[in-house]
Design an enzyme around this catalytic site. Structure first.
Site, PDB file in Angstrom:
ATOM      1  N   CYS A  85       0.862  -1.183   0.000  1.00  0.00           N
ATOM      2  CA  CYS A  85       0.000   0.000   0.000  1.00  0.00           C
ATOM      3  C   CYS A  85       0.896   1.230   0.000  1.00  0.00           C
ATOM      4  CB  CYS A  85      -0.917  -0.007   1.216  1.00  0.00           C
ATOM      5  SG  CYS A  85      -1.918   1.491   1.376  1.00  0.00           S
ATOM      6  N   CYS A 111      -4.919   6.752  -3.227  1.00  0.00           N
ATOM      7  CA  CYS A 111      -4.290   5.431  -3.409  1.00  0.00           C
ATOM      8  C   CYS A 111      -2.907   5.643  -4.006  1.00  0.00           C
ATOM      9  CB  CYS A 111      -5.140   4.553  -4.319  1.00  0.00           C
ATOM     10  SG  CYS A 111      -4.443   2.900  -4.564  1.00  0.00           S
TER      11      CYS A 111
END
Length: 269
Positions: free
Chosen positions: A65, A210
């Site tokens: 991530c 993101c």
């Protein structure tokens, strides 16, 4: 259990070094906005050797991530767990080289890695590489490019981010073409060095930002839509700077929100 909450461009994470037998179960409970603390994910940090495990809001595991790893870098810095500005963090994807560029304001550069279009990585059901292919969803044509960059992303260039249909995003993410689902990044090109992005993340839904998606979108924008190799990616609460070379590099910030002590009775219930 002690937790700290961090955010990277509005993408929120609960971080802990405390050991627990079932982080997947814990993530579902703690990330709940009503009955837990509320977050997009839970990250367990193992200090020796330095590695992380990332759990989405629904308890599923994420290999990497981008926003989360920046939050981890700030956590390590604040607690003096690192003795160099350049260090490696092992993820389920691979080791990531992290470089802290500035302390106040906090700024970090992350080597996101190399892009792959191979079906073994993208987990698609076709033998073809998916580059600017048509996909019909609810009688609408989307032109999709699917790649692996720390995780699976499908990039779609759009004219207007405000008219994205949530149902379409869900159907693309869960389409039979993708054996393990896909993150869906909707991208609006502003100019040769700037894009805006909105991401539907598998296991989470639409998120404020993101980092891996920004990296994947920038790669596609550079390679297939003729943008520059240095691209600024705007999301709801700010931007990331992405550089596309032999590998993709992400530069951005993170911020600590606060700390919380979770009752054992709640954890074990």
């Amino acid at each position: 259990m002690k937790l700290e909450k961090y955010e990277g461009l509005g993408n929120t994470f609960l971080l802990t070094i405390d050991k627990y037998y079932d982080y997947s179960r814990l993530a579902k409970r703690l990330c709940d906005n009503d009955l837990g603390i509320g977050a997009d994910g839970l990250i367990y940090i193992n200090l020796n050797p330095l590695s992380i495990e990332i759990y989405n809001k629904d308890g599923s595991i994420a290999p990497m991530c981008g926003n989360g790893i920046r939050c981890v870098a700030l956590y390590l810095l604040k607690h003096n767990y690192i003795n160099s500005n350049i260090f490696d963090i092992k993820t389920l994807d691979s080791k990531k080289r992290v470089e802290i560029l500035n302390y106040k304001p906090f700024l970090v550069n992350v080597e996101m890695g190399q892009v792959s279009f191979d079906k073994e990585d993208t987990k698609v059901t076709t033998n073809e590489r998916i580059i600017k292919k048509d996909l019909i969803i609810n009688n609408k044509k989307y032109i999709i490019t699917t790649l692996y960059l720390t995780t699976i992303h499908t990039i779609i260039i759009v004219d207007d981010l405000d008219t994205i249909d949530l149902k379409d995003a869900i159907e693309i993410s869960n389409h039979p073409l993708f054996k393990e689902k896909t993150n869906v990044d909707f991208v609006k090109i502003i100019d040769k060095s700037t894009i805006k992005q909105k991401t539907y993340e598998r296991g989470v839904g639409f998120t404020r930002a993101c980092g891996s998606g920004a990296s994947a979108s920038s790669y596609v924008a550079h390679k297939f839509y003729f943008l520059n190799k240095n691209i600024r990616v705007y999301m709801d609460y700010g931007y990331l700077d992405i550089e596309v070379k032999d590998k993709v590099y992400m530069m951005g910030s993170a911020r600590k929100i606060g700390e919380v002590l979770i009752e054992e009775e709640y954890i074990n219930a």
